[in-house]
Design a protein around this motif. Structure first.
Motif, PDB file in Angstrom:
ATOM      1  N   GLY A  71       0.842  -1.189   0.000  1.00 56.94           N
ATOM      2  CA  GLY A  71       0.000   0.000   0.000  1.00 56.94           C
ATOM      3  C   GLY A  71       0.878   1.240   0.000  1.00 56.94           C
ATOM      4  O   GLY A  71       2.102   1.170   0.202  1.00 56.94           O
ATOM      5  N   LYS A  72       0.274   2.389  -0.217  1.00 62.67           N
ATOM      6  CA  LYS A  72       1.022   3.636  -0.364  1.00 62.67           C
ATOM      7  C   LYS A  72       1.818   4.017   0.882  1.00 62.67           C
ATOM      8  O   LYS A  72       2.817   4.729   0.786  1.00 62.67           O
ATOM      9  CB  LYS A  72       0.068   4.771  -0.742  1.00 62.67           C
ATOM     10  CG  LYS A  72      -0.490   4.635  -2.154  1.00 62.67           C
ATOM     11  CD  LYS A  72      -1.361   5.828  -2.527  1.00 62.67           C
ATOM     12  CE  LYS A  72      -1.882   5.697  -3.951  1.00 62.67           C
ATOM     13  NZ  LYS A  72      -2.741   6.846  -4.347  1.00 62.67           N
ATOM     14  N   LYS A  73       1.383   3.503   2.018  1.00 66.68           N
ATOM     15  CA  LYS A  73       2.090   3.837   3.256  1.00 66.68           C
ATOM     16  C   LYS A  73       3.509   3.275   3.257  1.00 66.68           C
ATOM     17  O   LYS A  73       4.377   3.748   3.985  1.00 66.68           O
ATOM     18  CB  LYS A  73       1.308   3.304   4.464  1.00 66.68           C
ATOM     19  CG  LYS A  73       1.712   3.933   5.789  1.00 66.68           C
ATOM     20  CD  LYS A  73       0.796   3.489   6.912  1.00 66.68           C
ATOM     21  CE  LYS A  73       1.212   4.140   8.229  1.00 66.68           C
ATOM     22  NZ  LYS A  73       0.343   3.711   9.358  1.00 66.68           N
ATOM     23  N   ALA A  74       3.764   2.265   2.425  1.00 60.92           N
ATOM     24  CA  ALA A  74       5.095   1.655   2.359  1.00 60.92           C
ATOM     25  C   ALA A  74       5.975   2.296   1.287  1.00 60.92           C
ATOM     26  O   ALA A  74       7.154   1.942   1.177  1.00 60.92           O
ATOM     27  CB  ALA A  74       4.966   0.155   2.082  1.00 60.92           C
ATOM     28  N   TYR A  75       5.435   3.247   0.511  1.00 62.75           N
ATOM     29  CA  TYR A  75       6.184   3.844  -0.590  1.00 62.75           C
ATOM     30  C   TYR A  75       7.266   4.792  -0.062  1.00 62.75           C
ATOM     31  O   TYR A  75       7.048   5.533   0.904  1.00 62.75           O
ATOM     32  CB  TYR A  75       5.259   4.641  -1.519  1.00 62.75           C
ATOM     33  CG  TYR A  75       4.269   3.825  -2.316  1.00 62.75           C
ATOM     34  CD1 TYR A  75       4.103   2.450  -2.091  1.00 62.75           C
ATOM     35  CD2 TYR A  75       3.490   4.419  -3.307  1.00 62.75           C
ATOM     36  CE1 TYR A  75       3.195   1.717  -2.838  1.00 62.75           C
ATOM     37  CE2 TYR A  75       2.582   3.688  -4.057  1.00 62.75           C
ATOM     38  CZ  TYR A  75       2.434   2.329  -3.805  1.00 62.75           C
ATOM     39  OH  TYR A  75       1.527   1.601  -4.532  1.00 62.75           O
ATOM     40  N   HIS A  76       8.401   4.797  -0.731  1.00 61.33           N
ATOM     41  CA  HIS A  76       9.476   5.716  -0.352  1.00 61.33           C
ATOM     42  C   HIS A  76       9.078   7.174  -0.574  1.00 61.33           C
ATOM     43  O   HIS A  76       9.517   8.062   0.162  1.00 61.33           O
ATOM     44  CB  HIS A  76      10.741   5.417  -1.170  1.00 61.33           C
ATOM     45  CG  HIS A  76      11.549   4.280  -0.630  1.00 61.33           C
ATOM     46  ND1 HIS A  76      12.271   4.354   0.545  1.00 61.33           N
ATOM     47  CD2 HIS A  76      11.756   3.029  -1.111  1.00 61.33           C
ATOM     48  CE1 HIS A  76      12.890   3.214   0.754  1.00 61.33           C
ATOM     49  NE2 HIS A  76      12.590   2.382  -0.219  1.00 61.33           N
ATOM     50  N   ASP A  77       8.257   7.423  -1.595  1.00 60.89           N
ATOM     51  CA  ASP A  77       7.911   8.812  -1.892  1.00 60.89           C
ATOM     52  C   ASP A  77       6.674   9.285  -1.135  1.00 60.89           C
ATOM     53  O   ASP A  77       6.171  10.387  -1.387  1.00 60.89           O
ATOM     54  CB  ASP A  77       7.722   9.010  -3.400  1.00 60.89           C
ATOM     55  CG  ASP A  77       6.697   8.049  -4.000  1.00 60.89           C
ATOM     56  OD1 ASP A  77       6.056   7.304  -3.230  1.00 60.89           O
ATOM     57  OD2 ASP A  77       6.556   8.033  -5.243  1.00 60.89           O
ATOM     58  N   GLU A  91       8.451  -0.331  -1.893  1.00 60.39           N
ATOM     59  CA  GLU A  91       8.767  -1.185  -0.739  1.00 60.39           C
ATOM     60  C   GLU A  91       9.959  -0.615   0.017  1.00 60.39           C
ATOM     61  O   GLU A  91      11.098  -0.715  -0.457  1.00 60.39           O
ATOM     62  CB  GLU A  91       9.069  -2.622  -1.198  1.00 60.39           C
ATOM     63  CG  GLU A  91       7.909  -3.294  -1.915  1.00 60.39           C
ATOM     64  CD  GLU A  91       8.263  -4.684  -2.429  1.00 60.39           C
ATOM     65  OE1 GLU A  91       9.422  -5.128  -2.240  1.00 60.39           O
ATOM     66  OE2 GLU A  91       7.393  -5.329  -3.037  1.00 60.39           O
ATOM     67  N   TRP A  92       9.732  -0.058   1.190  1.00 62.22           N
ATOM     68  CA  TRP A  92      10.830   0.542   1.945  1.00 62.22           C
ATOM     69  C   TRP A  92      11.861  -0.499   2.396  1.00 62.22           C
ATOM     70  O   TRP A  92      13.011  -0.166   2.711  1.00 62.22           O
ATOM     71  CB  TRP A  92      10.286   1.305   3.165  1.00 62.22           C
ATOM     72  CG  TRP A  92       9.512   0.480   4.168  1.00 62.22           C
ATOM     73  CD1 TRP A  92       8.151   0.413   4.304  1.00 62.22           C
ATOM     74  CD2 TRP A  92      10.050  -0.407   5.161  1.00 62.22           C
ATOM     75  NE1 TRP A  92       7.811  -0.456   5.315  1.00 62.22           N
ATOM     76  CE2 TRP A  92       8.955  -0.973   5.872  1.00 62.22           C
ATOM     77  CE3 TRP A  92      11.326  -0.779   5.542  1.00 62.22           C
ATOM     78  CZ2 TRP A  92       9.113  -1.884   6.916  1.00 62.22           C
ATOM     79  CZ3 TRP A  92      11.503  -1.693   6.589  1.00 62.22           C
ATOM     80  CH2 TRP A  92      10.404  -2.230   7.259  1.00 62.22           C
TER      81      TRP A  92
END
Length: 235
Positions: free
Chosen positions: A176-182, A212-213
């Motif tokens: 999900g977007k919460k894991a995105y670096h940006d 994926e952080w």
């Protein structure tokens, strides 16, 4: 007179003997010293990379004691909800292991260290994962393989020196977007932790993927071949 002296001597003799008989002689019990066998564990001797080709697969724990592990795919605590490894081990190519050890030294200077969720992944395991989730958005197509199958990718987080995970905002394999670096719409502590992870890994030749952080690929492993090396779980 002689008779009197004889009587006195006899009385004195028996009197002394009676005192000796009545006197208690203390005999101390011998002190028993219990000897407990102390087993001293031999210090673990780490292996050397000397003589090993960069593409050789090695068990990371044999070369460093400074990492932490939570190999999720050897459990059911993963997005597949299935155990796909027979046992929990972290293998990589030699060149990946060297880069990870150097990166970890930098992290340790800052009070943290690497914790692994996944390392090298045999291509046969990639096929198992594809059977469970045949979606390239979440699992790389095993026909093409992934850098995990080449021994050049790792899924990691950071822990402090007591083993407590640094807050990265989501769990491993959160899609999900919460894991995105940006995604910068996160508390500053989380952004700082991700920045520490990303910048340090990049300084040692790794690159991340946007969504994926936790995922890092070693640039030098990009052209390696997909492998199906399997480790022995009886070691």
């Amino acid at each position: 007179m002689r008779y009197l002296v004889f009587i006195l001597i006899t009385l004195l003799f028996f009197n002394c003997r009676e005192k000796l008989d009545k006197k208690k002689i203390e005999v101390k019990e011998p002190t028993v010293v219990k000897v407990v066998d102390t087993v001293i564990e031999p210090e673990k001797k780490l292996k050397s990379f000397d003589g090993l080709a960069d593409t050789t697969f090695v068990r990371l724990a044999d070369f460093s004691d400074d990492f932490a592990y939570d190999m999720r795919y050897a459990t059911e605590n993963n997005f597949l909800k299935a155990k796909v490894y027979d046992c929990a081990e972290c293998y990589t190519r030699v060149k990946t292991a060297k880069a990870l050890i150097e990166a970890n030294k930098d992290f340790m200077d800052k009070g943290a260290k690497i914790k692994f969720f996944d390392c090298y992944r045999p291509n046969s395991v990639q096929y198992k994962m594809w059977e469970i989730v045949p979606n390239p958005q979440y699992v790389a197509d095993p026909v093409k393989g992934s850098i995990h199958n080449k021994g050049g990718a790792v899924d990691i987080t950071l822990v402090d020196m007591d083993g407590n995970e640094l807050d990265m905002g989501t769990d491993f394999d959160f899609f999900g977007k919460k894991a995105y670096h940006d995604n910068l719409d996160l508390p500053q502590e989380i952004l700082d932790n991700r920045k520490l992870l990303k910048e340090t890994m990049e300084a040692h030749g790794f690159w991340s993927i946007r969504t994926e952080w936790w995922h890092y690929n070693l640039s030098a492993a990009s052209n390696d071949k997909v492998a199906n090396f399997r480790w022995d779980c009886n070691d």
